[in-house]
Write a protein that holds these residues in place. Structure first.
Motif, PDB file in Angstrom:
ATOM      1  N   LEU A 158       2.160   9.329  -5.755  1.00 29.87           N
ATOM      2  CA  LEU A 158       2.751  10.628  -5.421  1.00 29.87           C
ATOM      3  C   LEU A 158       3.749  11.066  -6.486  1.00 29.87           C
ATOM      4  CD1 LEU A 158       3.348  10.366  -1.572  1.00 29.87           C
ATOM      5  CD2 LEU A 158       2.032  12.122  -2.756  1.00 29.87           C
ATOM      6  N   PHE A 209       0.834  -1.200   0.000  1.00 27.19           N
ATOM      7  CA  PHE A 209       0.000   0.000   0.000  1.00 27.19           C
ATOM      8  C   PHE A 209       0.876   1.261   0.000  1.00 27.19           C
ATOM      9  CE2 PHE A 209      -2.283   3.237   2.611  1.00 27.19           C
ATOM     10  CZ  PHE A 209      -3.271   3.544   1.686  1.00 27.19           C
ATOM     11  N   ALA A 210       1.922   1.249   0.854  1.00 25.61           N
ATOM     12  CA  ALA A 210       2.794   2.427   0.951  1.00 25.61           C
ATOM     13  C   ALA A 210       3.513   2.672  -0.379  1.00 25.61           C
ATOM     14  CB  ALA A 210       3.815   2.224   2.070  1.00 25.61           C
ATOM     15  N   LEU A 211       3.995   1.589  -1.020  1.00 23.01           N
ATOM     16  CA  LEU A 211       4.702   1.766  -2.288  1.00 23.01           C
ATOM     17  C   LEU A 211       3.743   2.204  -3.395  1.00 23.01           C
ATOM     18  CD1 LEU A 211       7.229  -1.199  -2.141  1.00 23.01           C
ATOM     19  CD2 LEU A 211       7.624   1.205  -1.669  1.00 23.01           C
ATOM     20  N   LEU A 218       1.154   4.101  -2.859  1.00 27.95           N
ATOM     21  CA  LEU A 218       0.954   5.535  -2.603  1.00 27.95           C
ATOM     22  C   LEU A 218       2.123   6.354  -3.136  1.00 27.95           C
ATOM     23  CD1 LEU A 218      -0.542   5.904   0.996  1.00 27.95           C
ATOM     24  CD2 LEU A 218      -1.651   6.315  -1.193  1.00 27.95           C
ATOM     25  N   ILE A 219       3.337   5.825  -2.934  1.00 26.93           N
ATOM     26  CA  ILE A 219       4.516   6.563  -3.419  1.00 26.93           C
ATOM     27  C   ILE A 219       4.482   6.666  -4.949  1.00 26.93           C
ATOM     28  CG2 ILE A 219       7.043   6.506  -3.600  1.00 26.93           C
ATOM     29  CD1 ILE A 219       7.126   5.359  -0.786  1.00 26.93           C
ATOM     30  N   THR A 220       4.052   5.577  -5.604  1.00 29.67           N
ATOM     31  CA  THR A 220       3.941   5.618  -7.065  1.00 29.67           C
ATOM     32  C   THR A 220       2.963   6.723  -7.496  1.00 29.67           C
ATOM     33  OG1 THR A 220       4.243   3.237  -7.050  1.00 29.67           O
ATOM     34  CG2 THR A 220       3.509   4.194  -9.108  1.00 29.67           C
TER      35      THR A 220
END
Lengths: 388, 40
Positions: B19, B11-13, B15-17
């Motif tokens: 962003l 999920f965090a990665l 989101l970074i994508t």
């Protein structure tokens, strides 16, 4: 008078008497230090780390010196920079300032490889729990799959500071992590060839065309830091230090600080960190069944990371109609920039007109972020479970 | 622990994508200017 002379000589012989009587484990570890010296000097295997680690290991296993006892130089270094996780974080500032995120920002989809390249962390965690390791030990062992020495030391030492894992395990984990990182060029190619066909390895990928503005490069470390702070605050020290180093570099206004971040700071931290980690490798505490398991599981973690990355590459190859070379997935394991260079070499071996380096660098920096994020998430999950 | 860890990382990665894609849209690279050097 004669008695005093004999007693004096007795003092000189005390060390050798100790080694003969009860120093078996110490002698074994001195031999291990010798192997590490050989690897570092004769084979060039991660000499920056292995050399000081081996020297610390040699020092702590020479008997009766008290180097790792309160007041001893190795213990002082340990308390000063590892007991509080300072040295790994200083090294992270250097890693951040030496990392170029431009290829990743130009092709953010390749961050997916950075996620797949962490498969080993989670599968190893599962296996370690199955083998009877405690939750903290299992997370520390699985962190070897991050392919990132400072992350392993940070996580394991955090647990050691809470007496959740033995201090000697920090040394075993660090040596296993750095050894396997150095062995990535040996470990990865057979897996890459085993999991891909010749046709897949020959896929030529065009050079990435995307350009990235300076403003985006400057904003990137700030937003990733903020996101990590919101989602996984326990891992913010790790991600924050990497992004600080990168932010200073891309800002372009503090060349002296960048120079220090790329050279003096990580060099000094690496020397002290290596010595202090070597200091945790005292024979009687180090030579245990757990140490052997740590080495076995660490290897498994890196193998599974590579498998995860290459398998995602294969899926992507099929979905894209054969436009993505699955070898690029192997760079998602972090181990920056070695894994990316390896993908370039391997791709070029099978197709002399193929240049995968920029794609691999994007996946590799994605792996760098992915590994730190995985560690950060795991720490926050443990905190949420009330374990930390 | 495993499920939340793996899911949280993905999920965090993700989101970074997102962003990164947002950042490159908000701050697009400057258009390439042809040099006039040599024409003057």
């Amino acid at each position: 008078m004669i008695d005093a002379v004999f007693q004096g000589f007795g003092g000189l012989l005390e060390g050798s008497r100790f080694l003969l009587d009860q120093g078996g484990p110490n002698v074994v570890m001195i031999a291990v230090a010798g192997v590490m010296f050989w690897l570092a000097i004769a084979r060039g295997v991660e000499p920056l780390l292995l050399l000081p680690i081996a020297f610390g290991c040699l020092l702590v296993n020479l008997p009766l010196s008290g180097l790792m006892e309160p007041g001893g130089v190795l213990k002082t270094l340990y308390d000063f920079g590892i007991g509080n996780e300072l040295f790994p974080l200083l090294i992270f500032v250097g890693i951040g300032s030496m990392t170029d995120f431009t290829p990743l920002l130009a092709n953010p989809r390749l961050l997916l490889f950075g996620a797949a390249g962490q498969l080993g962390i989670f599968l190893t965690l599962l296996i370690a729990l199955g083998l009877g390791f405690s939750k903290e030990e299992a997370v520390a062992v699985a962190s070897i799959g991050a392919c990132d020495g400072p992350t392993v030391i940070y996580v394991s030492n955090l647990f050691a500071g809470m007496d959740r894992i033995p201090t000697a395990m920090v040394g075993a984990l660090a040596v296993a992590a750095y050894s396997y990182m150095a062995l990535v060029p040996v470990i990865q190619p057979p897996i890459m060839r085993l999991l891909t066909t010749k046709k897949e390895r020959e896929v030529k990928m065009p050079s990435p065309k995307g350009k990235v503005s300076r403003a985006a490069l400057i904003a990137f470390p700030l937003v990733v830091t903020a996101l990590t702070g919101i989602i996984a605050p326990q891992g913010l020290p790790l991600m924050g230090m990497i992004m600080l180093g990168n932010f200073m570099k891309v800002s372009g206004v503090v060349p002296r600080l960048v120079q220090a971040s790329e050279n003096e700071i990580p060099n000094i931290a690496t020397l002290f960190l290596g010595l202090a980690i070597g200091g945790t490798m005292a024979g009687p505490q180090f030579l245990t069944r757990e140490t052997l398991l740590v080495f076995g599981l660490g290897l498994m973690a890196i193998v599974l990371d590579t498998v995860g990355g290459v398998l995602l590459g294969k899926v992507w190859y099929w979905l894209s109609g054969g436009k993505v070379n699955p070898l690029v997935g192997a760079a998602g394991i972090s181990a920056y920039p070695m894994a990316a260079r390896l993908v370039q070499t391997e791709g070029h071996r099978w197709n002399k007109h193929n240049y995968l380096l920029m794609h691999a660098m994007a996946a590799n920096t994605g792996g760098q972020i992915g590994s730190v994020m995985a560690a950060a998430i795991m720490l926050s999950v443990l905190k949420g479970l009330g374990i930390l | 622990m495993l499920v939340v860890g793996l899911g949280g990382t993905l999920f965090a990665l993700f989101l970074i994508t997102l962003l990164i894609q947002a950042l490159t849209k908000i701050f697009p690279p400057p258009p390439h200017h042809r040099t006039t050097k040599g024409k003057e």
